[in-house]
Design an enzyme around this catalytic site. Structure first.
Site, PDB file in Angstrom:
ATOM      1  N   ARG A  73       0.773  -1.249   0.000  1.00 30.77           N
ATOM      2  CA  ARG A  73       0.000   0.000   0.000  1.00 30.77           C
ATOM      3  C   ARG A  73       0.801   1.295   0.000  1.00 30.77           C
ATOM      4  NH1 ARG A  73      -5.140  -0.156   3.925  1.00 30.77           N
ATOM      5  NH2 ARG A  73      -3.584  -0.135   5.586  1.00 30.77           N
ATOM      6  N   ASP A  74       2.112   1.244  -0.053  1.00 31.04           N
ATOM      7  CA  ASP A  74       2.862   2.512  -0.077  1.00 31.04           C
ATOM      8  C   ASP A  74       4.105   2.403  -0.952  1.00 31.04           C
ATOM      9  OD1 ASP A  74       3.092   5.187   0.541  1.00 31.04           O
ATOM     10  OD2 ASP A  74       4.190   4.855   2.412  1.00 31.04           O
ATOM     11  N   LEU A  75       3.941   1.785  -2.113  1.00 29.47           N
ATOM     12  CA  LEU A  75       5.075   1.605  -3.017  1.00 29.47           C
ATOM     13  C   LEU A  75       5.395   2.919  -3.724  1.00 29.47           C
ATOM     14  CD1 LEU A  75       7.009  -0.586  -4.045  1.00 29.47           C
ATOM     15  CD2 LEU A  75       5.449  -0.954  -5.951  1.00 29.47           C
TER      16      LEU A  75
END
Length: 209
Positions: A73-75
């Site tokens: 969720r935070d690439l």
């Protein structure tokens, strides 16, 4: 002390943790090669050959998570660290969550990298969100900005609106057909059409030319 057990060579691992009366401390692998955002700001955009190398290792890190029903969720480039030999380690799993129960998740992440289904509040999503973010990250490494910041706007609401409504991503003619193909496949608004989301997961992305 708490051991993390078996990890991935492409994810920053926690060696152990301990707690003091005031703090919880995590002991993590040392990554002294900087992050991809730093290298992008210092040296400019990456070549297709360089991006292919980093992409391959990021894919393996994501595959390790997805096989354990974890969506990252935070690439983004700032969360991709390099070790002393220049190999990738995905870091900062503070927003990662379990998607095995298929329940709705919060709209969290970094604007310009969040998938449309993440921006749709109250929606259940899974590893599909990471493949969209992966496409955004590759675009950033190649072009220097998010595909949804064509005019370098910093307004988060405008970036989100463009993510939800843009029909075509601007891809330069200089890109090879293979590169254009993977970006177009990853940046699909509809999950069922997106590369990595058609039933075979990471294998679909790894098999792309």
């Amino acid at each position: 002390l708490v051991s993390t057990g078996e990890g991935s060579p492409f994810i920053v691992c926690m060696t152990y943790a301990f707690q003091t009366p005031e703090k919880l401390c995590f002991i993590l692998d040392l990554m002294n090669g900087g992050d991809l955002h730093y290298h992008l700001s210092q040296h400019g955009v990456f070549s297709e050959k360089e991006v292919r190398f980093y992409a391959a290792e990021v894919i393996l890190g994501l595959e390790h998570m997805h096989n354990r029903f974890v969506v990252y969720r935070d690439l983004k480039p700032a969360n991709i660290l390099l070790d002393e030999n220049g190999h990738v380690r995905i870091s900062d799993l503070g927003l990662a969550c379990d998607f095995s129960k298929k329940k709705p998740h919060a709209s969290v992440g970094t604007h310009g990298y969040m998938a449309p289904e993440v921006l749709s509040k109250g929606t259940a999503y899974d590893s599909s969100a990471d493949w969209f973010s992966f496409g955004c990250m590759l675009y950033k490494l190649l072009k220097g900005h998010s595909p949804f910041r064509q005019h370098k706007t910093k307004d988060k609401h405008e970036i989100d609106r463009m993510t939800m409504t843009m029909q075509n991503i601007e891809l330069p003619d200089s890109m090879t057909p293979e590169l254009r193909g993977i970006l177009e496949g990853l940046l699909k608004r509809d999950v069922e059409d997106r590369l990595g989301c058609r039933g075979q997961g990471a294998e679909e992305v790894k098999d792309h030319p």
